[in-house]
Design an enzyme around this catalytic site. Structure first.
Site, PDB file in Angstrom:
ATOM      1  N   HIS A   1       0.826  -1.220   0.000  1.00 38.93           N
ATOM      2  CA  HIS A   1       0.000   0.000   0.000  1.00 38.93           C
ATOM      3  C   HIS A   1       0.858   1.268   0.000  1.00 38.93           C
ATOM      4  CE1 HIS A   1       0.431  -0.799   4.366  1.00 38.93           C
ATOM      5  NE2 HIS A   1       0.396   0.515   4.483  1.00 38.93           N
TER       6      HIS A   1
ATOM      7  N   CYS B   1     -31.483   4.531  -6.433  1.00 43.54           N
ATOM      8  CA  CYS B   1     -32.389   4.176  -5.341  1.00 43.54           C
ATOM      9  C   CYS B   1     -33.834   4.562  -5.652  1.00 43.54           C
ATOM     10  CB  CYS B   1     -31.929   4.870  -4.060  1.00 43.54           C
ATOM     11  SG  CYS B   1     -31.701   6.642  -4.277  1.00 43.54           S
TER      12      CYS B   1
ATOM     13  N   ASP C   1      14.246  41.011  12.802  1.00 39.31           N
ATOM     14  CA  ASP C   1      14.205  42.469  12.639  1.00 39.31           C
ATOM     15  C   ASP C   1      15.312  43.137  13.451  1.00 39.31           C
ATOM     16  OD1 ASP C   1      12.021  42.715  10.899  1.00 39.31           O
ATOM     17  OD2 ASP C   1      10.676  42.191  12.551  1.00 39.31           O
TER      18      ASP C   1
ATOM     19  N   LYS D   1      30.251  31.263  26.350  1.00 40.35           N
ATOM     20  CA  LYS D   1      28.942  30.981  26.936  1.00 40.35           C
ATOM     21  C   LYS D   1      28.745  31.915  28.127  1.00 40.35           C
ATOM     22  CE  LYS D   1      26.210  27.119  28.644  1.00 40.35           C
ATOM     23  NZ  LYS D   1      26.095  27.163  30.073  1.00 40.35           N
TER      24      LYS D   1
ATOM     25  N   PHE E   1       6.323  38.478   1.808  1.00 42.05           N
ATOM     26  CA  PHE E   1       5.304  38.170   2.819  1.00 42.05           C
ATOM     27  C   PHE E   1       5.439  39.169   3.956  1.00 42.05           C
ATOM     28  CE2 PHE E   1       3.281  34.032   1.856  1.00 42.05           C
ATOM     29  CZ  PHE E   1       3.888  33.826   0.627  1.00 42.05           C
TER      30      PHE E   1
ATOM     31  N   LYS F   1       4.514  47.988   2.307  1.00 38.39           N
ATOM     32  CA  LYS F   1       5.628  47.046   2.154  1.00 38.39           C
ATOM     33  C   LYS F   1       5.965  46.835   0.676  1.00 38.39           C
ATOM     34  CE  LYS F   1       8.320  44.430   4.460  1.00 38.39           C
ATOM     35  NZ  LYS F   1       9.348  45.193   5.150  1.00 38.39           N
TER      36      LYS F   1
END
Ligand SMILES: Cc1cc2nc3c(=O)[nH]c(=O)nc-3n(C[C@H](O)[C@H](O)[C@H](O)COP(=O)(O)O)c2cc1C
Length: 437
Positions: A79, A162, A318, A328, A361, A379
């Protein structure tokens, strides 16, 4: 190109008409595989379908004599093989039962299991008694499936088996064949086009182990990449390390590729075996991974001259840390982070290739429709894009991380269209339908 159509025959009384559909499709030189439900086998038997298809019809998930050791030896499950082979999956006739099972994610026989496993487009051709058709549960299931990107071919009206008269007749086999060919033709529409999609969110290092990032999952961009690929485009996906399904190499210097077998576009393959080459039929989506905004910018610059269209869905930071700490940070001590605004990649793209068709976007947060459209138009002007696709990520089920989206498309002509909330796959389809109409 040789297409394979997998036809799932459930036990609608119109199932005998599928013999004609098989004949039409075979005449068009399309490879046919047929799966029947157990009730369909009980009503019609398999012989006429096997004769029309010229091969065995699949019916039992676990046939007599099944030996699991054979599966393990061959690494092949029937399958899954069929699910992967399908260029398009057609369920005709589709009973109320099978529609309900697909909508509920049930996989309790050969047909429903294969449908669940396929990533090919699925066309559902319902046929049933008029009262079954009008039953709100059936309609709710169909609405759900439509939202998920399944194609539904509305049944015809007329005399029903039917004895009733009304909606519920299986669409004529010729009409089903035309719809199949239309969907296959869609696959060719972007042939010859070279398209880059950026997806996911950038991560900017703060120190040696920590980053600033955003909630972008890359699902919208990946859905667009998949849809462009299905329509025949040559696709390069630039995706972030943090985006969905990134098992691909994190070395940004080489092009990785995902092999496309239609059933498993988004399944990760061993990247090593597909690095840096295309299959002869272009059967791959090429992938490069980025982490920072700078990485992404470099990748776009590297490829943009050779591409025709760019969908910039990636959420680019941004803000950038003013300086990266080269060790660290001690977690016991308070830290003050200074961020500076990051350069806008979208605004620079046309200066790198002025001929590129640019689709940007824009995410906004809880705006009225008018303000949202105005934000898109602003934009568009700032970035010199050909289209801006705006979504309000403050709305439930829209934007970052989720599987659904709702978008507005604006162009230099102003507001064009709103694509209502649907799966990202469906939204991707509609965006492409609109932009390449
Ligand atoms: C003669 C006969 C005709 C049927 N026709 C239909 C039909 O056209 N559409 C439908 O939804 N169900 C029809 N049914 C009911 C389905 O066969 C039943 O719901 C069955 O459980 C569906 O199983 P399947 O979806 O696995 O094939 C019919 C049943 C019989 C006995």
């Amino acid at each position: 190109m040789k297409y394979t159509i997998v036809i799932g025959v459930s036990s609608g009384i119109a199932a005998y008409k599928i013999v004609d559909l098989i004949k039409i499709l075979k005449y068009k030189n399309i490879e046919i595989e047929v799966i029947m439900t157990n009730t369909a086998v009980k009503i019609f038997g398999v012989e006429m379908f096997e004769k029309a298809a010229g091969k065995k019809v699949y019916t039992d998930l676990v046939p007599d004599g099944f030996d699991y050791r054979e599966v393990l030896k061959k690494r092949e499950v029937e399958h899954i093989k069929l699910a992967d082979a399908a260029s398009l999956f057609v369920i005709a006739p589709a009973t109320a039962n099978i529609i309900g099972k697909i909508a509920a994610g049930i996989a309790d026989d050969f047909l429903t299991t294969t449908i669940l496993a396929t990533e090919a487009p699925v066309l559902i051709c319902p046929s049933m008694n008029i009262h079954m058709w009008e039953n709100p549960i059936v309609q709710k299931n169909l609405d759900e499936l439509k939202k998920l990107g399944y194609f539904i071919l509305h049944p015809d009206s007329g005399q029903l088996a039917c004895g009733y008269e009304g909606v519920g007749r299986l669409a004529h086999p010729q009409k089903i064949a035309e719809e199949i060919l239309r969907l296959l033709y869609e696959k060719e529409k972007l042939k010859g086009k070279k398209i880059i999609i950026t997806a996911g969110g950038t991560s900017e290092p703060i120190d040696a182990v920590r980053t600033i990032t955003n909630r972008a999952s890359g699902k919208m961009g990946t859905a667009i990449a998949q849809e462009c690929y299905l329509r025949g485009a040559d696709v390069l996906l630039l995706k972030s390390k943090t985006a969905v399904g990134t098992n691909a190499p994190q070395d940004t210097s080489g092009v990785a590729s995902w092999k496309f077998d239609p059933g498993s576009l988004l399944r990760e393959l061993d990247p090593g075996s597909y690095r840096g080459h295309d299959s002869p039929d272009g059967g791959v989506i090429k992938i490069e991974i980025f982490e920072t905004a700078k990485n992404l910018e470099e990748l776009i610059k590297k490829y943009i001259k050779n591409y025709d269209i760019l969908f910039h869905t990636a959420a680019v930071s941004d803000f950038l840390p003013e300086k990266i700490i080269d060790k660290k940070l001690d977690s016991q001590k308070p830290v003050v982070l200074k961020l500076r605004p990051a350069p806008k990649i979208l605004h620079q793209i046309k200066s790198w290739n002025k001929k590129i068709k640019l689709v940007g976007f824009k995410a906004v947060y809880k705006l009225e429709e008018k303000e949202l459209i105005d934000a898109g138009i602003k934009k568009l002007k700032e970035s010199n894009s050909d289209y801006i696709i705006v979504n309000d990520v403050g709305k439930e089920g829209v934007g970052f991380g989720v599987d659904t989206n709702e978008v507005y498309i604006v162009s230099p002509k102003g507001f064009l269209v709103k694509i209502p909330k649907a799966s990202k796959k469906e939204v991707a389809r509609k965006i492409l339908d609109y932009i390449f109409r």
